[in-house]
Structure formats: structure tokens, C-alpha cells
Design a protein around this motif. Structure first.
Motif, PDB file in Angstrom:
ATOM      1  N   ALA A   1       0.846  -1.199   0.000  1.00  0.00           N
ATOM      2  CA  ALA A   1       0.000   0.000   0.000  1.00  0.00           C
ATOM      3  C   ALA A   1       0.876   1.241   0.000  1.00  0.00           C
ATOM      4  CB  ALA A   1      -0.939  -0.002   1.206  1.00  0.00           C
ATOM      5  N   GLY A   2       1.210   1.699  -1.183  1.00  0.00           N
ATOM      6  CA  GLY A   2       2.030   2.902  -1.331  1.00  0.00           C
ATOM      7  C   GLY A   2       1.152   4.039  -1.798  1.00  0.00           C
ATOM      8  N   SER A   3       1.154   4.275  -3.124  1.00  0.00           N
ATOM      9  CA  SER A   3       0.249   5.286  -3.675  1.00  0.00           C
ATOM     10  C   SER A   3      -1.206   4.939  -3.352  1.00  0.00           C
ATOM     11  CB  SER A   3       0.433   5.387  -5.191  1.00  0.00           C
ATOM     12  OG  SER A   3       1.647   6.042  -5.480  1.00  0.00           O
ATOM     13  N   ASP A   4      -1.492   3.645  -3.352  1.00  0.00           N
ATOM     14  CA  ASP A   4      -2.854   3.174  -3.019  1.00  0.00           C
ATOM     15  C   ASP A   4      -2.922   2.902  -1.521  1.00  0.00           C
ATOM     16  OD1 ASP A   4      -5.386   2.162  -3.048  1.00  0.00           O
ATOM     17  OD2 ASP A   4      -4.865   0.302  -4.117  1.00  0.00           O
TER      18      ASP A   4
ATOM     19  N   TRP B   1       8.844   2.340   5.204  1.00  0.00           N
ATOM     20  CA  TRP B   1       9.302   3.727   4.967  1.00  0.00           C
ATOM     21  C   TRP B   1       9.122   4.599   6.214  1.00  0.00           C
ATOM     22  CZ3 TRP B   1      11.781   2.125   1.221  1.00  0.00           C
ATOM     23  CH2 TRP B   1      11.230   1.473   0.123  1.00  0.00           C
TER      24      TRP B   1
ATOM     25  N   PHE C   1      20.873  11.796  -4.756  1.00  0.00           N
ATOM     26  CA  PHE C   1      20.162  10.511  -4.813  1.00  0.00           C
ATOM     27  C   PHE C   1      19.125  10.414  -3.700  1.00  0.00           C
ATOM     28  CE2 PHE C   1      23.866   9.320  -7.401  1.00  0.00           C
ATOM     29  CZ  PHE C   1      23.179   8.824  -8.498  1.00  0.00           C
ATOM     30  N   ASN C   2      19.498  10.828  -2.498  1.00  0.00           N
ATOM     31  CA  ASN C   2      18.565  10.737  -1.376  1.00  0.00           C
ATOM     32  C   ASN C   2      17.281  11.524  -1.654  1.00  0.00           C
ATOM     33  OD1 ASN C   2      17.426  11.908   1.304  1.00  0.00           O
ATOM     34  ND2 ASN C   2      18.526  10.058   1.899  1.00  0.00           N
TER      35      ASN C   2
ATOM     36  N   ARG D   1      15.759  12.059  -4.315  1.00  0.00           N
ATOM     37  CA  ARG D   1      14.795  11.525  -5.284  1.00  0.00           C
ATOM     38  C   ARG D   1      13.521  11.129  -4.546  1.00  0.00           C
ATOM     39  NH1 ARG D   1      15.852  14.013  -9.181  1.00  0.00           N
ATOM     40  NH2 ARG D   1      14.093  12.912 -10.077  1.00  0.00           N
ATOM     41  N   LYS D   2      13.626  10.905  -3.221  1.00  0.00           N
ATOM     42  CA  LYS D   2      12.466  10.520  -2.418  1.00  0.00           C
ATOM     43  C   LYS D   2      11.401  11.619  -2.390  1.00  0.00           C
ATOM     44  CE  LYS D   2      14.369  12.411   1.860  1.00  0.00           C
ATOM     45  NZ  LYS D   2      15.202  12.157   3.020  1.00  0.00           N
TER      46      LYS D   2
ATOM     47  N   SER E   1       9.890  13.383  -4.522  1.00  0.00           N
ATOM     48  CA  SER E   1       8.767  13.292  -5.464  1.00  0.00           C
ATOM     49  C   SER E   1       8.042  11.953  -5.344  1.00  0.00           C
ATOM     50  CB  SER E   1       9.265  13.505  -6.897  1.00  0.00           C
ATOM     51  OG  SER E   1      10.402  12.703  -7.160  1.00  0.00           O
ATOM     52  N   ILE E   2       8.480  11.117  -4.380  1.00  0.00           N
ATOM     53  CA  ILE E   2       7.838   9.812  -4.183  1.00  0.00           C
ATOM     54  C   ILE E   2       6.997   9.791  -2.910  1.00  0.00           C
ATOM     55  CG2 ILE E   2       8.248   7.355  -3.780  1.00  0.00           C
ATOM     56  CD1 ILE E   2      10.845   7.639  -5.451  1.00  0.00           C
TER      57      ILE E   2
ATOM     58  N   SER F   1       2.961  10.534  -4.061  1.00  0.00           N
ATOM     59  CA  SER F   1       3.907  10.808  -5.151  1.00  0.00           C
ATOM     60  C   SER F   1       3.413  11.981  -5.998  1.00  0.00           C
ATOM     61  CB  SER F   1       4.063   9.577  -6.038  1.00  0.00           C
ATOM     62  OG  SER F   1       2.885   9.388  -6.797  1.00  0.00           O
ATOM     63  N   ASN F   2       4.310  12.563  -6.772  1.00  0.00           N
ATOM     64  CA  ASN F   2       3.908  13.702  -7.602  1.00  0.00           C
ATOM     65  C   ASN F   2       2.843  13.314  -8.629  1.00  0.00           C
ATOM     66  OD1 ASN F   2       5.680  15.164  -6.107  1.00  0.00           O
ATOM     67  ND2 ASN F   2       6.867  15.968  -7.838  1.00  0.00           N
ATOM     68  N   GLU F   3       2.810  12.022  -9.004  1.00  0.00           N
ATOM     69  CA  GLU F   3       1.763  11.577  -9.935  1.00  0.00           C
ATOM     70  C   GLU F   3       0.394  11.617  -9.244  1.00  0.00           C
ATOM     71  OE1 GLU F   3       4.816   9.811  -9.648  1.00  0.00           O
ATOM     72  OE2 GLU F   3       5.420  11.050 -11.344  1.00  0.00           O
ATOM     73  N   ILE F   4       0.390  11.178  -7.970  1.00  0.00           N
ATOM     74  CA  ILE F   4      -0.865  11.238  -7.201  1.00  0.00           C
ATOM     75  C   ILE F   4      -1.309  12.704  -7.055  1.00  0.00           C
ATOM     76  CG2 ILE F   4      -1.851  10.854  -4.891  1.00  0.00           C
ATOM     77  CD1 ILE F   4      -1.605   8.263  -6.397  1.00  0.00           C
TER      78      ILE F   4
ATOM     79  N   GLN G   1      -1.263  -1.432  -7.941  1.00  0.00           N
ATOM     80  CA  GLN G   1      -1.903  -0.501  -7.018  1.00  0.00           C
ATOM     81  C   GLN G   1      -3.272  -0.183  -7.609  1.00  0.00           C
ATOM     82  OE1 GLN G   1       0.088   1.477  -3.899  1.00  0.00           O
ATOM     83  NE2 GLN G   1      -0.085  -0.719  -4.111  1.00  0.00           N
ATOM     84  N   PHE G   2      -4.225   0.100  -6.761  1.00  0.00           N
ATOM     85  CA  PHE G   2      -5.601   0.354  -7.204  1.00  0.00           C
ATOM     86  C   PHE G   2      -6.122  -0.824  -8.053  1.00  0.00           C
ATOM     87  CE2 PHE G   2      -3.365   4.428  -6.846  1.00  0.00           C
ATOM     88  CZ  PHE G   2      -4.112   5.043  -5.850  1.00  0.00           C
TER      89      PHE G   2
ATOM     90  N   MET H   1      14.634   3.228  -4.007  1.00  0.00           N
ATOM     91  CA  MET H   1      15.495   3.989  -3.101  1.00  0.00           C
ATOM     92  C   MET H   1      16.323   3.073  -2.213  1.00  0.00           C
ATOM     93  SD  MET H   1      14.956   7.233  -3.687  1.00  0.00           S
ATOM     94  CE  MET H   1      15.788   7.905  -2.240  1.00  0.00           C
TER      95      MET H   1
END
Lengths: 399, 377
Positions: A133-136, A159, A371-372, A374-375, A377-378, A382-385, B267-268, B341
């Protein structure tokens, strides 16, 4: 429309600057500037210093012990703190859990938990994401079942930032599986010292261990640790996420980051001249600076609008997307500026070979930070959400 | 025009890829990355036995390849598997310079090198030189039959393990003058040679190298006094071809992992690759991958061309791969989400390799400026 600061605001800025000048310990300032880990003690010390001044909780109402600053004051503090290389305020208790308790918690919960957040007695972490269950987020599977005067919790969170330092975790748990996903979630406060809680570090791609997995096996949680009503947790979670985002534009971080880029590029030589004088590099810096100047005003406009009573929705999503794009672009520039000295694995190079490594690297482990971050936008949606939220609000319902 | 590999190169590619697929797993590489040496002697030897090093040298040098396309085939395979062993340092840079400039006695080193029995490093760049190839402040003073080297070299890959270092130093001229540069073979135990090592973010190890009155015999010089700039530029061009091919290979792996993840992670209630917002970004990455492959082919195919033409294609490839590499690394991480990551997931190392490659032999901006200069000439 008036873009100038009032006399009171100018006086406030002076007061903040003076405070930072006199109270920010040199060792913490140095660690922040070098991008090094402050450790638990470092974070706690800085929180104590701010709390003694009454500035630890800028967005809390005064009745709970907050500073109740307006948008401009918060902006000024953020700018000054970043410019002084002050540590960030660990947000989990102060700006994520606390607003939820203040709005939805019982009087007893407010009286018990809020003072402990200010005093530093409790270090909170966030138990939202799960491996599946991340973005969802609403599909989360960790369960809480009422049994003999307790909730019994089973599942796995991931996380969990700085969970290794925490003694308390606020969790989203499933209390009803028979209904629509969002309607069976509850918001629980869990003592990390309870039997059945296990924290395992996750090593990230920059070599750091700031996030964790938290395993919950038959963990007993007192019923009074439920916040608000059972199965209403999704509402509270969404409320929390919008608060998580009020500072997510990270204007102060970006300003400090851009200043660091200029420092590195002034020390780094390219073809016999400082890199900052190279027209190509200077153009890259200028381009980001132009974006950041507009971002600072966008941030202030949106925070002011939210303070006027409009619920932050689209605005906080916009701030998150644009703010993280700018921060990541600045990290990218810092990495470029470092040249060949961006390549060493900096933590080892800095500890072991400090006197051997020339100036550019003393600005910090620029590639590791690239590199760190990059998180950015996640996490936190996330930026897509965020883009989906913006589209949904502005194309269909909202406008 | 013919875009097929020759039969020999196809065979080399097949056997190398087969070996690496079987032997060089993510677990193997992560163990190597965490080891003190930062490389595996066993894998080095086995790859040498496969002919990987000999493929990087021409027949008259004792090898069976050495052209731009040979370098590209080998390094793309190494990059695809994320190999951290120092083929670039030992074979292309130091070995290539010995092959180019060495006298018969010095050339004898190449047999040992191709058999896997020699480690080398190229100590050239300096702390204030950034990517400028002729910026050398290290001095070489010749007196009678001895030469004294004094100076400091920055981020020298493989310096700790090298049996010998190829060191650049100035015998005459101003600090950024192409004239006056010489190269010297310096055995690792030479008094006055200081090596302070550290790990690199993208794997392997490097060092700061100091030279304090390092005393050498005249036979340590590679080629004629003060005339090494041309050979250095040519060999760095070969290194750029190898590096861009290696990065292309790493990018292929990043894309394969990302495509796979987009179709398996749900997801979804559906694979995340079925969301158009993600699918279109993957498509953009795949379009740029074709451009990247073409840029590497262009550079490899012009490695034997006249210097001005060669350098124009080399800088074009290094610039394009730098840009596309950043896109591929960042998009691969973003399209994966949090899992990318983590250190133990294969993409973490691959993404670092791709991005940090832009910090070797000149970055996107450096090669853009160079391309402009060579195009105007």
C-alpha cells in the motif's frame, strides 16, 4: 497588493536572526551545512532550544502552547532558519500528529500527548505505508481487532522515517474489512516499546539508514489510544496529509541549497576560472533562481489563502509538485558543480580523508544528497498522485 | 551501411553476456561493493581468460580487437551487468597509453596485462583541473639520468590496487599548456608516492595521489619528453567511447527493471504500467534509449577518424548520454517508487553508475562546449 514587509515583520525577522545567531549550536550548524546526520541527541537538543523560546510549534494555536504564527511569520522563520543552517524540525509529532489530535482527539488525549510532544518526551513516527500500500494507501492491510479490552494489531509498516529513534508510532489500521476500503480504517497510537513491535532498518541508495520497516505482531494497544471514531481514520489521514504539505514547498531548503551551489561553484575551478563565472553554469543557476523567486511568492499566496479559511487541497498538491521539482533541480546542480569530487562516497571521504579533499567537497556529500532527495517526489503522496488530485479538482468538480 | 556486428564481435558479446548473467548477480556485486578491495580478483582473472582484456587491444599490440566497436561491445556488456572491476583504468587508460607510447620493453607489460596479471591506474586529473585534459601542475624535473616528480592527482581510480601508475607531469610550459606534458610509469612502492584511498559512491575505489620528490630513471618515461598531450586526448576519447557504451548497458538494465516492475506492481487493483501517466513516461524513455544507442555507435565508428572529427563525435555522445542517462536514472527511480530507493534493489547501484558516469572525462556542459569548439574549427 504590497510586497514589502511591514515594520513589525521586519522587526520579527531581526528577532529571529538574532535568536539563531545566539542559540544555534556551532556543531549542529556545521553538521547541517555538511549534510551530516545529527543523530537523535542533535535533533532533541535543537527542539529543546526552540521549545524554551516558545518557537517549536509555529502552527499550533496558543492554547496548546504553540506560537500561532501567521503565514508571513512562518515564511520569515523558515527563510532565516535555512539561511543559518539550522536543523529541520522533525515533523512527525509536531506538524503531523498534533493537528489531528487538536482537531479530532479527546480532551484527555490532547492533555496527555501534546505537552509530551513539546517537551520531547515522545518521539513520534508515522505508520502509514505498507509494502503493498504505497500510492494506493487505502488498500492497507494491517489489522486491529478488539479483544479483551485492547486492540490487537498485526501487520507491517514501511518507509518509517527515523523510526529507529521513536518511542511512539501513529498508525492507520484496518478495523473493518467488510466495507469500502476507506470506511474501515482507524487511527491508532501505538507504544513502540510494546511486545511484538520490531523495527528493522532499510539501507537507502545513498548508504544512509533513515527509514525502517516496522513489524507488528499481536501488539496490544489500549482502547483509549484510538483517535476520534473507529473507522473514520481515513478522514483524519487526509487531514494530516494536507498539513504535511503546508511546508512541503520547502522554500527555505531550496534557498539554502541554492546558496550552497553558489559556494561550491565559487570554489570549484574550471578552465582557470571559478565555475560560477562559466556562462553555461551561471545560466543554469539563474534559471533555477528565477523559478525559486516565483515559488516563494506562490508559497506565501497559497499559505495566506489557506489561513483565510479555504481548505488546502489543490494548493498543497501544487506546492508539493513544484517545490520538489525545484529542490531536486538544485540537488542536481550541486552534484554537477562538484565535478570529479562528487564521485567519492562522501561520508567516508569526509571522515577519513578530510584534509586530503579540497574545498568543493566540504560543502557536503552532494551526490549522495542528489540521490537521497529523489524521495521527495515519491513520498507523502507521489507527484503523480498530486497531479491526479489537481486534475480531478480543476477539471471536474472544483472549478 | 551495415549495423550488424561482425561474427567475431557477436561471439565475444554472447560469451561475455552469458558469463556475466551466470556469475555477476546482484548479490555477487553487492558483496564485491562491500568488500575492502572493492573488486574481485577471481572475476578479473576469469574475464581475462575469456579474452575481455585482449579484445581491447589491436593485433599488433598482442590483442585481437582494439577498435571503437570492440570497446563498445565489451563495455556495454560490462555496464549491463554493473561490473565494478577496473577494466577502464587498467586496460583502456593506462594500458592504452602504454600501447600507444611505450618502447618495446614497456610494451612487454601488455602481455601480462592481457593475461590478467597486472593492475594499473592513470593518475592525470588534478584538484583544480575539473575536466580540463591539459591542466597539469605536477612537475617533472629531469637532471642527468633521473627525473623528479612533484604534485598531486585527484580521484585516481584503482590507485590502491595498481602495480604501477601512469602519471602525467609537466616538463615545460604553463599550467594548461598542451605542450610540455609527459607520462611516466611509476611502480607502486616508489618512495615519495602517497596514496590515500576511499570508496566511490557508484562502486569501486579511488584515491588522492601525492608525489613528493618521486625519483625515477629516464627509462620510466613513456614516449618523447613533453609530447604526451596528443596520446592522452586520443586515449581519453577511447575511454569516452567505452564509458558511454558502459552507461548505455546500465541504462538497458534500468529500463528492463522498470518495464518489469510497471507490469508486476499493482496498485488500485491493476498493474501501475496500465496508468497512462506512467506508460507515456516509459515510452519517452524508450525513445531516448534509441537515440543513446545511435550516439554510442556514432562515436565508436569515428574513434579511428582524424582527431578533429573523432572529438566532435565523442563529445556529442558524451553530452547526449549524460542527458539521457539522467533522464533514464531519474525516471526509473520515480516510476518504481520507494523500492528503487533501497540499497539492496539492483536499480540503486545501476542508477548511481549511470548518473556518476557524467562526472568522468567531462560532463554534459563540458562536452557541449567542446562540441561547439570542434564544430567551429
Amino acid at each position: 497588493m504590497d510586497l514589502s514587509y511591514s515594520d513589525a515583520e521586519k522587526a520579527f525577522r531581526k528577532e529571529v536572526r538574532q535568536f539563531l545567531d545566539q542559540n544555534l549550536p556551532d556543531d549542529l550548524r556545521d553538521k547541517v551545512r555538511r549534510g551530516k546526520d545529527l543523530g537523535k541527541e542533535g535533533h532533541e537538543r535543537w527542539h529543546r532550544i526552540l521549545n524554551e523560546r516558545g518557537w517549536l510549534a509555529p502552527n499550533w494555536p496558543k492554547k496548546f502552547g504553540g506560537a500561532e504564527w501567521n503565514a508571513v511569520q512562518r515564511h520569515i522563520f523558515e527563510e532565516e532558519a535555512a539561511a543559518a543552517s539550522a536543523p529541520r524540525i522533525v515533523p512527525f509529532g509536531l506538524s503531523m500528529l498534533a493537528p489531528v489530535l487538536q482537531k479530532f482527539g479527546s480532551k484527555a488525549q490532547q492533555d496527555h500527548w501534546l505537552p509530551r510532544i513539546l517537551s520531547g518526551e515522545d518521539w513520534w513516527c508515522q505508520g502509514y505505508s505498507e509494502p503493498g500500500a504505497g500510492s494506493d494507501l487505502a488498500s492497507l492491510k494491517t489489522t486491529a481487532v478488539k479483544e479483551g479490552g485492547h486492540y490487537v494489531v498485526n501487520g507491517q509498516k514501511t518507509w518509517t522515517t527515523l523510526g529507529q529513534h521513536a518511542n511512539m508510532i501513529f498508525c492507520l489500521v484496518r478495523t473493518d474489512s467488510a466495507v469500502k476500503q476507506q470506511e474501515g480504517i482507524s487511527f491508532l497510537l501505538i507504544d513502540m516499546n510494546s511486545p511484538g513491535v520490531e523495527v528493522r532498518p532499510i539501507v537507502l541508495l545513498d548508504g544512509g539508514a533513515e527509514v525502517n520497516e516496522v513489524w507488528l505482531t499481536d501488539v496490544k494497544v489500549p482502547l483509549e489510544n484510538l483517535v476520534g471514531e473507529e473507522n473514520k481514520g481515513w478522514t483524519y489521514a487526509k487531514y494530516l496529509l494536507t498539513h504535511e504539505r503546508t511546508n512541503i514547498a520547502g522554500v527555505g531548503f531550496s534557498q539554502a541549497g541554492l546558496a550552497a551551489v553558489k559556494r561550491i561553484a565559487a570554489a570549484e575551478m574550471a578552465n582557470g576560472r571559478p565555475l560560477i563565472e562559466n556562462p553555461h553554469f551561471a545560466a543554469r543557476v539563474a534559471q533555477i533562481e528565477i523559478d525559486l523567486m516565483a515559488m516563494a511568492t506562490t508559497n506565501l499566496r497559497m499559505i495566506s489563502r489557506a489561513a483565510a479559511g479555504t481548505a488546502p487541497g489543490v494548493e498543497s498538491s501544487m506546492l508539493k509538485v513544484k517545490g520538489t521539482i525545484i529542490r531536486q533541480a538544485i540537488n542536481d546542480l550541486a552534484r554537477r558543480a562538484g565535478g570529479v569530487y562528487a564521485m567519492p562516497f562522501a561520508s567516508e571521504a569526509l571522515e577519513g580523508a578530510n584534509d586530503m579533499v579540497p574545498d568543493p567537497l566540504s560543502a557536503g556529500p552532494v551526490a549522495a544528497q542528489y540521490f537521497n532527495n529523489r524521495k521527495l517526489s515519491i513520498f507523502g503522496g507521489s507527484n503523480e498522485i498530486q497531479r491526479s488530485i489537481i486534475a480531478k479538482e480543476s477539471l471536474r468538480g472544483g472549478a | 551501411m551495415n549495423f550488424e556486428l561482425t561474427q567475431e564481435r557477436q561471439m565475444l558479446q554472447d560469451s561475455l553476456q552469458r558469463y556475466l548473467r551466470d556469475k555477476y548477480t546482484t548479490e555477487t556485486r553487492n558483496a564485491i561493493l562491500q568488500s575492502e578491495a572493492g573488486m574481485s580478483e577471481e572475476i578479473w582473472q576469469q574475464l581475462a581468460d575469456l579474452g575481455v582484456i585482449a579484445a581491447l587491444f589491436a593485433e599488433e599490440q598482442g590483442g585481437f580487437g582494439g577498435a571503437g566497436f570492440d570497446l563498445a561491445v565489451v563495455f556495454e556488456a560490462l555496464g549491463r551487468a554493473g561490473v565494478v572491476e577496473p577494466f577502464m583504468e587498467t586496460a583502456i587508460l593506462a594500458g592504452g597509453l602504454i600501447a600507444r607510447l611505450g618502447n618495446p620493453a614497456q610494451q612487454d607489460l601488455l602481455d601480462r596485462l592481457m593475461a590478467g596479471g597486472l593492475q594499473l591506474a592513470f593518475a592525470h586529473g588534478e584538484p583544480t583541473g575539473r575536466y580540463d585534459l591539459t591542466h597539469v601542475a605536477t612537475t617533472a624535473h629531469a637532471q642527468d639520468d633521473t627525473i623528479l616528480l612533484t604534485g598531486r592527482k585527484a580521484v585516481v581510480f584503482n590507485a590502491e590496487r595498481a602495480d604501477m601508475l601512469v602519471v602525467s607531469a609537466r616538463e615545460s610550459g604553463a599550467v594548461d599548456d598542451p605542450e610540455g606534458l609527459s607520462l611516466f610509469l611509476v611502480p607502486k612502492d616508489t618512495p615519495g608516492l602517497g596514496i590515500q584511498g576511499y570508496a566511490l559512491l557508484a562502486g569501486g575505489r579511488a584515491a588522492e595521489v601525492t608525489l613528493e620528490q618521486v625519483r625515477l630513471g629516464a627509462q620510466a618515461r613513456l614516449g618523447a619528453p613533453g609530447q604526451a598531450a596528443e596520446a592522452i586526448t586520443a586515449q581519453i576519447a577511447a575511454a569516452c567511447v567505452a564509458q558511454t557504451a558502459e552507461t548505455l548497458g546500465a541504462m538497458e538494465t534500468a529500463c528492463a527493471l522498470t518495464k518489469d516492475y510497471l507490469m508486476t506492481r499493482k496498485q488500485f487493483g491493476r498493474p501501475i504500467g496500465s496508468f497512462q501517466a506512467l506508460a507515456h513516461r516509459m515510452s519517452d524513455v524508450l525513445i531516448e534509449m534509441e537515440q543513446a544507442r545511435s550516439a554510442v555507435i556514432n562515436a565508436a565508428g569515428h574513434l579511428e577518424a582524424a582527431p578533429a572529427q573523432r572529438e566532435r563525435f565523442v563529445s556529442a555522445a558524451k553530452n547526449l548520454i549524460g542527458r539521457v542517462g539522467r533522464l533514464v536514472a531519474e525516471e526509473s527511480i520515480q516510476l518504481h517508487g520507494g523500492i528503487a530507493m533501497t540499497q539492496e534493489y539492483e536499480l540503486a547501484h545501476i542508477a548511481k553508475r549511470i548518473v556518476m558516469a557524467d562526472h568522468r572525462f567531462g560532463d554534459v556542459d563540458h562536452h557541449l562546449e567542446r562540441f561547439i569548439a570542434f564544430s567551429a574549427a
